[in-house]
Design a protein around this motif. Structure first.
Motif, mmCIF file in Angstrom:
data_model
loop_
_atom_site.group_PDB
_atom_site.id
_atom_site.type_symbol
_atom_site.label_atom_id
_atom_site.label_comp_id
_atom_site.label_asym_id
_atom_site.label_seq_id
_atom_site.Cartn_x
_atom_site.Cartn_y
_atom_site.Cartn_z
ATOM 1 N N ILE A 311 0.878 -1.168 0.000
ATOM 2 C CA ILE A 311 0.000 0.000 0.000
ATOM 3 C C ILE A 311 0.914 1.216 0.000
ATOM 4 O O ILE A 311 1.725 1.371 0.917
ATOM 5 N N VAL A 312 0.817 2.008 -1.062
ATOM 6 C CA VAL A 312 1.794 3.093 -1.233
ATOM 7 C C VAL A 312 1.090 4.418 -1.507
ATOM 8 O O VAL A 312 -0.004 4.461 -2.080
ATOM 9 N N ARG A 313 1.760 5.470 -1.090
ATOM 10 C CA ARG A 313 1.313 6.806 -1.459
ATOM 11 C C ARG A 313 1.813 7.067 -2.875
ATOM 12 O O ARG A 313 2.997 6.873 -3.179
ATOM 13 N N ALA A 314 0.912 7.462 -3.749
ATOM 14 C CA ALA A 314 1.278 7.576 -5.162
ATOM 15 C C ALA A 314 2.480 8.487 -5.350
ATOM 16 O O ALA A 314 3.365 8.205 -6.153
ATOM 17 N N SER A 315 2.528 9.583 -4.589
ATOM 18 C CA SER A 315 3.615 10.545 -4.774
ATOM 19 C C SER A 315 4.954 9.981 -4.304
ATOM 20 O O SER A 315 6.000 10.555 -4.591
ATOM 21 N N HIS A 316 4.919 8.868 -3.590
ATOM 22 C CA HIS A 316 6.163 8.261 -3.113
ATOM 23 C C HIS A 316 6.583 7.080 -3.977
ATOM 24 O O HIS A 316 7.533 6.377 -3.642
ATOM 25 N N CYS A 317 5.847 6.822 -5.040
ATOM 26 C CA CYS A 317 6.139 5.656 -5.869
ATOM 27 C C CYS A 317 6.032 6.052 -7.342
ATOM 28 O O CYS A 317 5.013 5.838 -7.987
ATOM 29 N N ALA A 318 7.110 6.620 -7.854
ATOM 30 C CA ALA A 318 7.109 7.085 -9.250
ATOM 31 C C ALA A 318 6.867 5.935 -10.217
ATOM 32 O O ALA A 318 6.259 6.114 -11.281
ATOM 33 N N GLU A 319 7.307 4.739 -9.838
ATOM 34 C CA GLU A 319 7.180 3.568 -10.708
ATOM 35 C C GLU A 319 5.720 3.311 -11.090
ATOM 36 O O GLU A 319 5.420 2.780 -12.160
ATOM 37 N N LEU A 320 4.801 3.667 -10.181
ATOM 38 C CA LEU A 320 3.373 3.442 -10.451
ATOM 39 C C LEU A 320 2.964 4.003 -11.808
ATOM 40 O O LEU A 320 2.164 3.405 -12.513
ATOM 41 N N GLN A 321 3.488 5.192 -12.138
ATOM 42 C CA GLN A 321 3.032 5.903 -13.344
ATOM 43 C C GLN A 321 3.766 5.478 -14.600
ATOM 44 O O GLN A 321 3.465 5.988 -15.676
ATOM 45 N N ASP A 322 4.707 4.572 -14.477
ATOM 46 C CA ASP A 322 5.502 4.168 -15.635
ATOM 47 C C ASP A 322 4.581 3.604 -16.727
ATOM 48 O O ASP A 322 3.923 2.582 -16.528
ATOM 49 N N PRO A 323 4.528 4.279 -17.880
ATOM 50 C CA PRO A 323 3.598 3.819 -18.936
ATOM 51 C C PRO A 323 3.974 2.461 -19.515
ATOM 52 O O PRO A 323 3.159 1.835 -20.202
ATOM 53 N N GLN A 324 5.197 1.997 -19.258
ATOM 54 C CA GLN A 324 5.595 0.670 -19.746
ATOM 55 C C GLN A 324 4.916 -0.447 -18.955
ATOM 56 O O GLN A 324 4.861 -1.585 -19.413
#
Ligand code: FE
Ligand code: CA
Length: 519
Positions: A311-324
């Protein structure tokens, strides 16, 4: 010795007249080892075929057993539509996957098996309408997450007593773990990681009379989730990062195929098994059955030295947004986009997990990050569901919007709660158009989060029409060209195998306008 036809018929009628007696119909002589203790099932209905399944039970089975199957127009088996013999063998756990062909579309049939001088219970099934058929109504239901050691399965009794035309099971058919002490039931043995272990776990689950009755009542469509293999696995990564996960997955997939009413054509030959498929229900609807486990990227920002969810805060996990990062894999994603039906009023995505964003805390911080697509508000998300793959979700919903896909309804499970939601291209923007509706069904028996926690989280997720993690049961639907009606069916007492159920909420989706209305 088999019973006579007259005995069979009277047994069946007795069983139908008294639903409590329906689940377990024994046809063996007292001296015989019962060979049909795991029940029967049917699934993957097509206009001219349907898969009939059973698995022989008991010790000392001969290596090769001829199993006769019969499909009839009538419950007395006086008018046989098709019959044949399949050879059940140990390398397939003595399972049978019979595939009668040349059947009539949109027809109900009765079926049964005979082997070793014994007869199985009798089941009902049906074929799908042809893709060009005018269909005015379809009754279907969804279910998921039947953890054996968390409760009883009264919900299946209600499905058996009032069967839909089509049952969609959306994952977590078994749970691979061990049981902790003190539950209402216990798994046999420890955690399951081998073919023999998975087979025994399926055998334990399939011994349940309510589940057997629900299978015997109507054809099922199946998708899987993680627990058929292991909690939180992603593609070829186990959540313990174990080095032999490819072997474990291959054995789990083999056992899954052995126990489901799936055609021989999808039997896995390696660690890969092709599960995604499409089914047209006449001109009324197209079902897209998705596999969001086998091809997904590993979960973003895992706990140290672990795979699996976090469970992560989105702003602390840049990988979440990786379009790949992908949920379906490139090939399945393209297959889905190409196959969306533009000339039917409904497209139904039968898949594993919640698609609507579900933030677990206030977004009041409103930290704004720059991404390839612009910006998003912050939130705290569980990384195993679609929230862990936001770029993949955006691609899917943008495709639906751009192609103006009619009647997009997302069906899911996994989260052990009933969620009903509107889906927008940009779910953080209330002005963004609604492009799809979502019905995520709760578990048959697996524990859910505390309702007080769900209530608290709901305030942060205004797109949710309904959020109940304290309910166990099914969701049932009536689909017509103009509208979809949904009813949440919740059992009164999850620990009581004979529990009544009630309808806790009803919703409508109009074909002409995406989004859910509460009735
Ligand atoms: Fe589950
Ligand atoms: Ca799951």
């Amino acid at each position: 010795m088999m019973r006579t036809m007259m005995d069979r018929r009277s047994l069946l009628l007795t069983a139908l007249a008294a639903p409590a007696a329906l689940p377990f119909i024994r046809h063996a002589q007292a001296a015989d080892l019962p060979r049909f203790e795991l029940g029967i099932s049917s699934g993957t209905p097509q206009p001219h075929s349907v898969v009939l399944w059973t698995r022989l039970s008991g010790p000392n089975l001969p290596a090769n057993v001829n199993v006769q199957w019969e499909l009839a127009h009538d419950e007395a088996f006086a008018r046989i539509a098709a019959r044949g013999v399949e050879v059940a063998t140990p390398d397939e756990a003595h399972s049978v996957h019979a595939e009668p062909r040349n059947l009539e579309p949109a027809r109900s049939y009765w079926y049964r098996f005979t082997a070793l001088g014994q007869q199985s219970m009798v089941g009902r099934t049906s074929t799908a309408p042809t893709p060009d058929a005018a269909v005015t109504e379809l009754h279907f239901a969804i279910a998921s997450c039947q953890r054996w050691d968390h409760g009883q399965w009264a919900a299946w009794r209600h499905i058996a007593n009032h069967p839909p035309e089509l049952m969609l099971f959306l994952g977590d058919y078994i749970y691979e773990g061990a049981s902790s002490a003190g539950g209402p039931r216990a798994h046999r043995g420890g955690p399951v990681r081998t073919l023999a272990g998975y087979r025994d776990r399926y055998a334990q689950y399939k011994s349940d009379p309510a589940l057997q009755a629900a299978h015997a009542a109507c054809p099922w469509l199946m998708v899987w989730d993680d627990h058929e293999v292991e909690n939180d696995y992603a593609g070829l990564q186990g959540h313990r990062l174990q080095t032999d996960f490819e072997r474990q997955r291959a054995e789990a997939y083999q056992a899954y195929w052995e126990h489901m009413p799936l055609p021989r054509a999808v039997k896995p030959l390696t660690h890969h098994m092709s599960m995604h498929s499409r089914l047209d229900w006449g001109r009324l609807a197209r079902f897209h059955l998705l596999d969001d486990r086998q091809y997904r990227s590993p979960q973003a920002c895992p706990k140290p030295f672990r795979g699996g969810s976090n469970i992560v805060r989105a702003s602390h996990c840049a990988e979440l947004q990786d379009p790949q990062r992908t949920m379906l894999g490139a090939a399945q994603e393209a297959w889905l986009a190409e196959g969306l039906s533009l000339d039917r009023p409904w497209n139904l995505l039968a898949q594993q997990t919640l698609m609507a964003p579900y933030s677990r805390e206030a977004r009041s911080a409103r930290e704004t990050l720059t991404t390839a697509d612009g910006s998003f508000r912050d939130g705290t998300f569980w990384t195993d569901g679609w929230d862990g793959y936001p770029a993949a979700r955006d691609r899917l919903l943008r495709t639906v919007a751009q192609r103006q896909v009619p009647g997009m309804v997302v069906l899911g499970g996994d989260v052990h709660a009933n969620f009903v939601a509107d889906l927008r291209v940009n779910n953080d923007d209330e002005r963004s158009p609604i492009v799809a509706s979502e019905f995520c069904g709760t578990s048959i028996s697996s524990h859910g989060a505390k309702q007080s926690t769900t209530d608290k989280n709901r305030a942060f997720n205004p797109h949710l029409h309904y959020a109940r993690s304290d309910e166990r049961g099914t969701q049932r639907f009536v689909l017509r060209p103009q509208q979809l009606q949904a009813a949440i069916h919740a059992v009164d007492e999850p620990l009581d195998t004979l529990s009544a159920e009630h309808i806790s909420a009803k919703f409508t989706v109009a074909a002409a306008r995406p989004g859910v209305q509460r009735d």
